[in-house]
Design an enzyme around this catalytic site. Structure first.
Site, short mmCIF file in Angstrom:
data_model
loop_
_atom_site.label_atom_id
_atom_site.label_comp_id
_atom_site.label_asym_id
_atom_site.label_seq_id
_atom_site.Cartn_x
_atom_site.Cartn_y
_atom_site.Cartn_z
N HIS A 294 0.83 -1.21 0.00
CA HIS A 294 0.00 0.00 0.00
C HIS A 294 0.87 1.26 0.00
O HIS A 294 0.73 2.14 -0.86
CB HIS A 294 -0.91 -0.04 1.24
CG HIS A 294 -1.82 1.13 1.37
ND1 HIS A 294 -3.13 1.12 0.93
CD2 HIS A 294 -1.62 2.37 1.90
CE1 HIS A 294 -3.68 2.29 1.19
NE2 HIS A 294 -2.80 3.07 1.78
N GLU A 295 1.78 1.33 0.96
CA GLU A 295 2.63 2.52 1.06
C GLU A 295 3.55 2.64 -0.16
O GLU A 295 3.92 3.74 -0.57
CB GLU A 295 3.44 2.50 2.36
CG GLU A 295 2.61 2.46 3.64
CD GLU A 295 1.60 3.59 3.78
OE1 GLU A 295 1.79 4.66 3.16
OE2 GLU A 295 0.59 3.39 4.49
N HIS B 198 1.85 4.68 -2.70
CA HIS B 198 2.04 6.11 -2.42
C HIS B 198 3.43 6.57 -2.85
O HIS B 198 3.59 7.62 -3.48
CB HIS B 198 1.91 6.38 -0.91
CG HIS B 198 0.50 6.37 -0.39
ND1 HIS B 198 -0.49 7.17 -0.91
CD2 HIS B 198 -0.07 5.68 0.63
CE1 HIS B 198 -1.62 6.98 -0.23
NE2 HIS B 198 -1.39 6.07 0.71
N GLU C 177 -4.39 8.35 -2.56
CA GLU C 177 -4.90 7.09 -2.04
C GLU C 177 -5.22 6.13 -3.18
O GLU C 177 -5.09 4.91 -3.03
CB GLU C 177 -6.12 7.35 -1.16
CG GLU C 177 -6.55 6.16 -0.32
CD GLU C 177 -5.52 5.73 0.75
OE1 GLU C 177 -4.54 6.47 0.98
OE2 GLU C 177 -5.71 4.66 1.32
#
Lengths: 499, 499
Positions: free
Chosen positions: B266-267, B270, B296
């Site tokens: 997930h990160e 980003h 996001e």
């Protein structure tokens, strides 16, 4: 709301500057301990911008009038007066140098530091020379600007930023006194060593995790507060961060635990000084450590005076033996003491023993002074380095990696800084002898790993006083006299020529 | 030297501000990943001072005239025009709020964050309420100031800082459309799951070093550049740092590797967005990511769309099995797929699956809007939270630790931010469907751990365009239409109700 007095206005401005410097200290630690190499360009932008903003606070047009007005306020207490004096000193240094020069030197130093990280292992002085030339050029420009403003010789003008009111004349005097006895002491110590059986090296490997464990344990014994600090790894060990968040670093080698251990004890000495600065004066000029010699005295007092003593090594020996699972006579306190007080003519300053270390420093002092004063060219530095090593230390490095590439200082723009190491060693000896004389519980405390009496004495006599008086006053108040070589000579003779 | 045009003068000022923001980003990362607790007070000083200095750049008296003059320069190219537009937006937000309020909110947020770190494990909402009350009071003051300046409702005025040109009206519309199908989809997915044998949990413990190894391997597969970034640990995972030095964090639990692994993926989404921003516009407003929903969308596209797909889990399964030394059917790709696409009514937003997650967000959106608009008091928050959970998710937390204390956002002053998570999930589905349709090599690439085609599409369509156009234009250019719920609905139905 009352209007602020001129002094209060100055405090407000300097608090902002002090806060920017704290932010810079965190960015600097990160740069050396955490940052991936690709972050260098952006970090250089960040650092130079913050440096310029800190500089702009000092160059504000209102400052000279505020100084005059504040100096006329009769109600100021001694700390406020001392603060004002340090503000003026900072202002004098800052206004001597134009902002574009500050920015250029910061950028060139960061650029050169990154290159040095490659050049040193590659033994490539020729490759890095153009970048060092740029740094040196900007440093000489800085020195000239400061010399004009401060009315001092070139070298003194640089030195003053690290050692307030220091001078080459005083250094020459102290280094001459050192030179008068040091060669004899070194020769006698080596000769005396040779008449004994050689100490035994404990056998590795020493896992890094175990080394770290030892470091953390000894840091705690010395009084390091882990709620207000960290231990990490960097290529060149240092003490960074801020008084409320002091961050020391080390580097580990699997075949030698003593190097990292002594490095950690050394940096812990620096850290304890920072942490002991008075919280009431945080981020004000008077709240800072009192110059680099005194800073180095705190690290050397811990490393050389306290932790290479028989007493401390009696405490340390069983801990080391247990942590590394060591067996045999190599782990006896007496053997560890002899290993940690070995005198040797060697190539690397940071690994040099306390007796030969001053010779390394005298070499660097001579060379940097000659480079600053344009009596030496960078292309001739490797040769001059080797000549100086032959004369002062008695051996010559096989390459520049272990010669003029070994220290980070010049490559990051630190010129006029080296003498403070040896002034610090002398100060450490003078302070330690005064402390143990004043409090008889200090020396036996070391044998139990109890540093509280020693730290208490340092807190009261040095740390808590910050920059409220001059280094010379601090030392005289604490030891009864200004700096001289007597205590250092006595220390070397007691440790290396007796019992 | 030519005089600078008004536009160039603005670029210079905003470059300094952007550089301060980069320094703040490094300090923020350090605060969460490295700083010892005793450093909090000094760090609060550093951060609030830098925030105020960044703010002062925007409130300089010359700015309004410079804007007018620059907007009249005909030679500006589209990126420069867009940059000017974003500068004006920043200026509008900044001048709405007095410096003392910015500083007070920063300090209160840092103070409240430190307290939250204690209060959450202690389940002590009553204890932290006074600090949260202070933060909320300052946030409402900020909202009121911005609402007046922007001519927007209170909530929209806060939202605009995270989601430029977003509005509660639009969120209400999207969330109503979601609510129309979501309960049915969740119920059907759970029912369908129950008709299959339950997937098998791989048995731990999973050593943290092994989990980190897996994370680093998958980060590399996704395209993370370790010369320009790091992976560390923090209590609340985040992506921080700067585009040239992107730093993501995770937290590990020894009995569950999937949580940290999915968090890292997930990160990384980003981080890839930040790293893909155009280097030519570094530290300028137009060079920034285009709002939080789009940010996001990049993390959820990687985590939910790409890495919970059958394709990716076929690539991941043997790596996971080998790294953890796993055996048996628990490590089959199909089993891992079913584990990673499990729908469940649960208490913790960050652990919620993608089908129930929007329900958590809708709850927070309702509550924070009511708190901002003074229709709800903080003393009633725990009760309102539990009522909302009952209604929207179908279960009630046993305590505040797993209730209104679970998210860091409100405690650090992030209000008006929550809806962007779900807008981001919808955007992710819409982008991923467009990408896989445009490039047929993307989906098969995932099965080989080859993210280059997907990353290439995102670089061209999203990352490289930064804030040069609106989020809505970006999405329309990339997918052929503005945001709606159709793609998200299609995604859920394909994954949870078919095959």
């Amino acid at each position: 709301m009352h209007a602020m007095t001129p002094y209060q206005q100055l405090e407000t401005r300097f608090a902002r500057r002090g806060t920017l410097q704290e932010a810079l200290a965190v960015l600097g630690w990160d740069h050396s301990a955490m940052m991936p190499s690709g972050g260098a360009g952006a970090r250089a932008e960040q650092v130079s911008t913050l440096e310029v903003m800190a500089h702009e606070i000092l160059t504000a047009a209102e400052l000279p009038d505020l100084f005059v007005a504040a100096e006329g306020q009769n109600e100021l207490d001694p700390w406020q007066r001392a603060n004002l004096k340090e503000m003026r000193r900072d202002w004098l240094h800052a206004t001597a140098v134009p902002a574009r020069l500050v920015e250029a030197l910061t950028k060139a130093s960061l650029d050169c530091e990154m290159a040095w990280r490659q050049a040193r292992p590659a033994n490539d002085f020729a490759g890095i020379r153009p970048k060092l030339e740029t740094v040196l050029g900007l440093v000489r420009e800085t020195a000239a600007a400061k010399a004009a403003k401060l009315g001092k010789p070139l070298y003194d003008a640089l030195l003053d930023a690290y050692e307030p009111d220091g001078s080459a004349a005083e250094i020459d005097r102290q280094f001459a006194a050192l030179s008068a006895f040091l060669p004899g002491t070194i020769g006698a110590a080596i000769e005396r060593q040779q008449s004994h059986p050689a100490p035994v090296q404990p056998e590795g490997p020493f896992p890094i995790e175990r080394q770290k464990e030892v470091g953390l344990k000894f840091m705690a014994a010395l009084g390091f507060d882990f709620d207000h600090g960290r231990l990490d790894v960097s290529a060149h060990p240092f003490c960074g961060g801020t008084p409320d968040d002091v961050r020391i670093t080390t580097r580990y080698e699997e075949d030698d635990f003593a190097r990292a251990m002594m490095g950690v004890l050394h940096e812990t000495g620096h850290a304890l000084y920072e942490r002991g600065l008075p919280a009431d004066w945080r981020r004000q000029p008077v709240g800072r450590a009192r110059g680099m010699s005194l800073h180095e005295s705190q690290s050397l007092l811990m490393e050389m005076q306290a932790c290479r003593s028989r007493e401390f090594l009696e405490f340390a020996a069983p801990i080391l033996r247990d942590t590394f699972g060591g067996r045999g006579p190599a782990w006896d306190a007496d053997n560890l003491y002899r290993l940690n007080t070995r005198v040797e003519r060697s190539l690397i300053r940071v690994d040099a023993d306390e007796a030969t270390y001053p010779a390394h420093v005298i070499l660097r002092y001579r060379l940097e002074r000659a480079l600053i004063e344009d009596r030496l060219q960078l292309k001739d530095l490797p040769g001059a380095w080797n000549d100086g090593m032959r004369e002062l230390v008695g051996i010559v490095p096989p390459d520049d990696r272990d010669g003029c590439l070994q220290d980070i200082h010049w490559y990051v723009g630190l010129w006029g800084y080296f003498p403070t190491y040896t002034l610090g060693a002398m100060t450490a000896a003078q302070l330690f002898q005064a402390a143990t004389a004043a409090d008889p519980s200090i020396a036996p405390g070391l044998a139990k790993g109890d540093f509280a009496p020693l730290l208490g004495w340092l807190r009261r006599n040095i740390h808590n006083r910050a920059s409220s008086v001059s280094a010379s006053e601090l030392l005289t108040d604490a030891t009864g006299k200004p700096l001289d070589t007597a205590a250092f000579q006595r220390h070397l003779e007691n440790r290396y020529l007796k019992d």
